[in-house]
Design a protein around this motif. Structure first.
Motif, PDB file in Angstrom:
ATOM      1  N   PRO B 514       0.828  -1.221   0.000  1.00 28.21           N
ATOM      2  CA  PRO B 514       0.000   0.000   0.000  1.00 28.21           C
ATOM      3  C   PRO B 514       0.856   1.263   0.000  1.00 28.21           C
ATOM      4  O   PRO B 514       0.508   2.257  -0.633  1.00 28.21           O
ATOM      5  CB  PRO B 514      -0.795  -0.120   1.299  1.00 28.21           C
ATOM      6  N   LEU B 515       1.994   1.177   0.692  1.00 28.00           N
ATOM      7  CA  LEU B 515       2.876   2.348   0.728  1.00 28.00           C
ATOM      8  C   LEU B 515       3.458   2.632  -0.656  1.00 28.00           C
ATOM      9  O   LEU B 515       3.506   3.785  -1.089  1.00 28.00           O
ATOM     10  CB  LEU B 515       4.007   2.131   1.735  1.00 28.00           C
ATOM     11  N   TYR B 516       3.885   1.586  -1.343  1.00 27.48           N
ATOM     12  CA  TYR B 516       4.396   1.806  -2.709  1.00 27.48           C
ATOM     13  C   TYR B 516       3.297   2.416  -3.571  1.00 27.48           C
ATOM     14  O   TYR B 516       3.545   3.300  -4.387  1.00 27.48           O
ATOM     15  CB  TYR B 516       4.886   0.487  -3.326  1.00 27.48           C
ATOM     16  N   ALA B 517       2.072   1.920  -3.361  1.00 30.33           N
ATOM     17  CA  ALA B 517       0.947   2.456  -4.132  1.00 30.33           C
ATOM     18  C   ALA B 517       0.767   3.942  -3.834  1.00 30.33           C
ATOM     19  O   ALA B 517       0.517   4.749  -4.737  1.00 30.33           O
ATOM     20  CB  ALA B 517      -0.338   1.693  -3.797  1.00 30.33           C
ATOM     21  N   THR B 518       0.922   4.282  -2.552  1.00 33.36           N
ATOM     22  CA  THR B 518       0.794   5.687  -2.180  1.00 33.36           C
ATOM     23  C   THR B 518       1.862   6.511  -2.879  1.00 33.36           C
ATOM     24  O   THR B 518       1.604   7.612  -3.364  1.00 33.36           O
ATOM     25  CB  THR B 518       0.920   5.846  -0.648  1.00 33.36           C
ATOM     26  N   VAL B 519       3.079   5.954  -2.938  1.00 34.93           N
ATOM     27  CA  VAL B 519       4.163   6.650  -3.625  1.00 34.93           C
ATOM     28  C   VAL B 519       3.791   6.847  -5.104  1.00 34.93           C
ATOM     29  O   VAL B 519       3.966   7.934  -5.658  1.00 34.93           O
ATOM     30  CB  VAL B 519       5.488   5.869  -3.503  1.00 34.93           C
ATOM     31  N   ALA B 520       3.245   5.800  -5.705  1.00 33.12           N
ATOM     32  CA  ALA B 520       2.846   5.901  -7.109  1.00 33.12           C
ATOM     33  C   ALA B 520       1.837   7.032  -7.295  1.00 33.12           C
ATOM     34  O   ALA B 520       1.931   7.831  -8.223  1.00 33.12           O
ATOM     35  CB  ALA B 520       2.246   4.576  -7.575  1.00 33.12           C
ATOM     36  N   TRP B 521       0.890   7.077  -6.361  1.00 33.89           N
ATOM     37  CA  TRP B 521      -0.135   8.126  -6.428  1.00 33.89           C
ATOM     38  C   TRP B 521       0.505   9.521  -6.303  1.00 33.89           C
ATOM     39  O   TRP B 521       0.178  10.453  -7.050  1.00 33.89           O
ATOM     40  CB  TRP B 521      -1.162   7.878  -5.322  1.00 33.89           C
ATOM     41  N   LEU B 522       1.454   9.636  -5.356  1.00 34.75           N
ATOM     42  CA  LEU B 522       2.097  10.936  -5.155  1.00 34.75           C
ATOM     43  C   LEU B 522       2.897  11.352  -6.392  1.00 34.75           C
ATOM     44  O   LEU B 522       2.908  12.532  -6.766  1.00 34.75           O
ATOM     45  CB  LEU B 522       3.000  10.892  -3.922  1.00 34.75           C
ATOM     46  N   VAL B 523       3.527  10.377  -7.027  1.00 32.66           N
ATOM     47  CA  VAL B 523       4.270  10.678  -8.252  1.00 32.66           C
ATOM     48  C   VAL B 523       3.313  11.196  -9.310  1.00 32.66           C
ATOM     49  O   VAL B 523       3.586  12.165 -10.013  1.00 32.66           O
ATOM     50  CB  VAL B 523       5.014   9.429  -8.758  1.00 32.66           C
TER      51      VAL B 523
END
Lengths: 198, 723
Positions: B514-523
């Motif tokens: 989920p954290l990686y997904a959050t990073v993807a979203w932030l990018v």
């Protein structure tokens, strides 16, 4: 029901069409005939101070200011410096409507002295200015801006006795303008009879 | 027939002889008469008299505010020594339209009530009182009339009985006196063009559908302009047009609100008297939520604020709790839960301490945030909830932080100096600092997620004085900290959680995704704010940060300085690469419009008013790419064939107000709607004043329901009150 709806729609429409010329806004232009049937334009008086007085002799509030001699005195007070235009927006079918000829005589009998008396029978000028009552007073400055819109004075009544001691807003405004000062009370609520629009 | 029964009419006859009906004064259009309500008046006690005016058919007299023309009726009393007369108590008037204008007054008959009080020393017997009444009576012409009216009042030691001749007249007049209800809340907000009155009776009572407002003053509203009333939640709102110009001393809206049926809780009364402090700017009309968003400027609207602060606090508390379930908080919560599981079977006291510290961290962050927002608000900056994410720098930092956290969960490296320190001797102090930081982190990442309830609470907060704003923010924080806090105090609940074991490592690693997904979203958010080069910079930066983390983790047991040197070097390179440049703030308007069959156009306030004025319904999507709820709504509810078809069928223009980057116009438009966060979905219907607000969690059926309520043809602009 249908009639009621029609009335409601008409009123809503009228509400939209009824304009307003608040103090500070440019005075709406008009072309209206005087008692002699000659057209009168606001543009004719460019560079002059113009007073508009909505008038109807049938109205007890107007009678108050003519019986006391108050309005006539005002019309003369400022001489040629101020162009005083009385406006009558009463529609033809109303009992208060008076034909120009008879009105000329009535004005003479009352010793009234407006520069011009404008017959706004269709009510277009009254609607453009948002005139509500007789009397309803407007002052237009030489640049064509409305600088006063409202009542003649601060005593809402039909009693002649109330003229004395009332604060006359038109006098106050014209005196301030003469002294080169801005008009301190630029808008008040007019009082009087409803204008008998078409 | 028994004797006493015979006596009664006799006694009445005797009475009638003493209490004459006062003479009726007849003028051309009016019959006037003074009436005493009772047959006797006690010394020192007030009693009611009435001036009854009976108008000729179609003629009318006026209320205390006569409206555009006319004159209120006046009474001058001539009373015996020591007597006093109160002011006229006016029954509520009716609208009397005349052409372009509107008057307030009475037709047929009215009884104006006045309280007369004889002195305590008044002698029994008949007292002569007299009133000179002046009234203006109008039909299409106006006649000032007057009359001198006399009345003999019977002063007696006992209160007389109601005079049955006038009983009905007085009953009717009293029924038409505006009631003064207690516990009602009145508020008014002026936009400069319109003023909206909000009437809120005590909750739980059904409201009338419509009411007409009669102002005390003759220069505040355009009398003839139609008033629009509508019910929103527990309130009835009446929108009125201002007179131009609005008087400078207009700070309270006072008058009488007359409903189309009895007001709730006051049977038999259609009218209430009211006084409402007027606040400027955003109209309460926009407050679609039950949380009021009337800006409480000054002390005038105190009662209004008092009532809704409580509601706002409850909403904030619930909203805060829901924040825990939001996608952007949940991963952090995951970390926290891991911590709890790790310690639950150990020291209960330490656990409690951690719960407290975590809560303190949350509260502190919310307070700092609130303080920051208040400070910026005071500085005049237009801000809204989630504003942090409008800053590319902030987004980048957050992306880096989450990435590092994710790497940690994946097991690339461990916190602390040594891997084993996590499982064994972490000092209590270290753990507490950890808990505090977790609280702070959870709060920071929670802010962009506008949970339902929260939009209204925050919108409310921003308009409130600082102490109230801070309290609401605290409530939000308490709500958010509450679940973790409770777990820490009731470890029994924790015991229900699975025992720690090797599964934890797996769980931890799973939580990284989920954290990686959050990073993807932030990018992606950054991509909306900047260009593709900015995104590349961030991604390369993340690669170097990953290298730094790997070096740090791989040589965790090495004592040499190289480990730190390389970690620092790679991290510095990563940070330098990721740092957004000057050119990043690019308008991101065209990037979001590609998907879906709805033909989105760019929003502007002008466009909305122009379209609505031309009779076109308008749907506005206040959105931002960093708003997760917005994206979910877009995919679930708006990119839907049925919805798109309904937009086309109803000829609704769809406008997208994109708040991804700072835009003061949107901030202001949101404020007008009583909101400070996205998403907000507003449907403007021509002929209706305020837009309809759709739920923040959108479903296709919610959108369709609203659209289907639109008439197929453009709506006629005939929302008219009783005339």
């Amino acid at each position: 029901m249908k009639k009621l709806l029609g009335l409601a729609i008409a009123t809503a429409f009228a509400g939209v069409a009824f304009a307003n010329a608040p103090a500070g806004s440019p005075a709406p232009a008009f072309t209206v005939t005087d008692l002699a049937g000659k057209p009168v334009n606001l543009a004719d008086y460019k560079g002059k101070t113009v007073v508009l007085e909505w008038h109807n002799f049938g109205c007890p509030f107007v009678q108050k200011h003519y019986k006391s001699g108050n309005m006539q005195a005002l019309q003369k007070k400022y001489g040629s410096d101020v162009v005083w235009l009385a406006v009558n927006s009463t529609n033809k079918s109303h009992g208060d409507y008076t034909a120009p000829q008879k009105l000329t005589k009535e004005l003479k009998d009352a010793n009234a002295a407006p520069a011009k008396y404008l017959m706004d029978e269709p009510g277009t000028m009254g609607v453009a200015y948002g005139a509500k009552t007789t009397p309803h007073m407007y002052i237009i400055d030489p640049s064509g801006k409305v600088v006063y819109n409202g009542a003649i004075d601060d005593k809402r009544s039909t009693s002649v006795d109330d003229v004395k001691g009332a604060k006359n807003y038109v006098v106050a405004a014209l005196d301030e303008m003469k002294a080169g000062k801005p008009v301190s009370t630029a808008s008040t609520t007019p009082y009087g009879c409803t204008i008998k629009y078409k | 027939m028994t004797f006493p029964r015979l006596l009664f009419p006799l006694a009445a006859l005797v009475f009638a002889a003493t209490a004459h009906a006062a003479p009726v004064v007849k003028t051309e259009h009016v019959e006037a008469q003074l009436l005493a309500e009772r047959t006797g008046t006690q010394p020192g006690k007030p009693s009611m008299v009435g001036l009854r005016l009976r108008m000729a058919p179609h003629w009318h007299t006026y209320w205390k505010n006569p409206g555009d023309s006319g004159l209120p009726t006046k009474i001058q009393w001539t009373l015996p020594e020591g007597w006093t007369a109160g002011p006229i108590q006016w029954p509520y008037p009716k609208n009397l339209p005349i052409g372009h204008l509107l008057n307030y007054g009475y037709e047929e008959e009215v009884v104006l009530l006045v309280e007369l009080t004889p002195p305590a020393s008044a002698k029994p017997g008949m007292a002569a009182i007299s009133a000179k009444a002046d009234w203006l009576v109008c039909k299409d012409v106006c006649i000032p009339e007057n009359g001198t009216l006399d009345l003999n009042v019977n002063v007696a030691s006992a209160e007389g009985s109601p005079d049955n001749r006038w009983q009905l007249s007085f009953e009717r007049a009293r029924g038409m006196l505006p009631a003064q209800p207690s516990g009602w809340v009145f508020a008014a907000a002026s936009t400069g063009k319109t003023v909206t009155l909000k009437i809120t009776p005590p909750a739980g009572t059904p409201l009338p559908a419509k009411a007409t407002f009669f102002p005390d003053r003759d220069n505040v509203i355009e009398h003839a302009a139609p008033q629009k009333s509508r019910v929103e939640g527990n309130s009835l709102l009446i929108e009125m047009k201002h007179q131009d110009p609005v008087p400078k001393d207009f700070t309270t809206l006072a008058g009488v609100a007359v409903a189309d049926r009895d007001w709730p809780g006051i049977a038999g009364r259609k009218a209430v008297v009211l006084e409402a402090a007027v606040s400027a700017s955003a109209a309460p009309a926009a407050a679609a939520q039950s949380t009021s968003t009337t800006p409480g400027s000054g002390g005038g609207a105190r009662s209004e604020v008092g009532g809704s602060v409580l509601v706002a606090l409850v909403f904030a508390l619930v909203g805060g709790m829901l924040l825990n379930l939001m996608p952007c908080v949940f991963p952090v919560l995951g970390i926290k839960v891991l911590g709890f599981v790790g310690h639950a079977h150990g020291d209960a006291k330490a656990l409690r301490m951690q719960g407290l510290v975590f809560s303190a961290g949350v509260l502190a962050s919310f307070l700092v945030l609130a303080g920051l927002m208040l400070a910026l608000r005071a500085g005049g900056t237009q801000l809204g909830w989630g504003f942090q994410l409008q800053s590319p720098m902030f987004v980048t930092l957050l992306a880096g932080l989450f990435f590092v956290l994710a790497l940690n969960l994946s097991g690339v490296f461990e916190w602390g100096l040594f891997a084993q320190s996590l499982t064994s001797n972490v000092s209590a102090r270290g753990r507490n600092a950890d808990a505090f930081l977790a609280g702070v982190l959870a709060s920071v990442v929670a802010t962009p997620c506008t949970a339902p309830f929260m939009g209204a609470a925050v919108g409310f907060t921003l308009a409130q004085p600082a102490p109230i704003a801070l309290t609401v923010f605290l409530a939000l924080g308490v709500g958010m900290a509450l679940p973790v806090f409770l777990l820490s105090f009731f470890p029994n609940l924790l015991k229900k959680l699975p025992r720690p074991g090797p599964w934890m490592e797996t769980f931890k690693q799973v939580m990284a995704f989920p954290l990686y997904a959050t990073v993807a979203w932030l990018v992606w958010v950054l991509g909306q704010q900047g260009d593709i080069d900015t995104v590349l910079g961030l991604l390369l930066g993340l690669v170097f940060i990953a290298m730094a983390a790997w070096v740090y983790g791989r040589w965790a047991l090495s004592e040499g300085p190289w480990r730190y040197a390389f970690t620092a070097l790679f991290f510095a390179i990563g940070a330098w690469l990721a740092a957004p440049g000057e050119t990043t703030a690019r308008a991101a308007t065209n990037a979001t419009a590609k998907a879906g069959a709805i033909a989105w156009q760019e929003w502007s306030p002008q466009k909305v008013s122009d379209l609505v004025a031309s009779g076109q319904p308008v749907f506005v999507d206040f959105t931002a790419s960093w708003c997760v709820t917005c994206q979910v709504n877009k995919r679930v509810a708006l990119n839907n064939d049925g919805v798109a078809k309904a937009f086309a069928d109803r000829n609704v223009t769809a406008l997208k107000a994109d708040w991804t980057n700072h835009d003061p116009r949107i901030t202001e438009a949101l404020a007008r709607l009583g909101r400070n966060a996205v998403p907000v979905y507003a449907l403007y219907v021509p002929g209706q004043g305020a837009p309809r607000l759709l739920p923040e969690l959108l479903t296709p059926s919610a959108v369709l329901d609203e659209l289907n309520r639109l008439p197929a043809a453009p709506a006629p602009a005939t929302a008219i009150t009783q005339r």
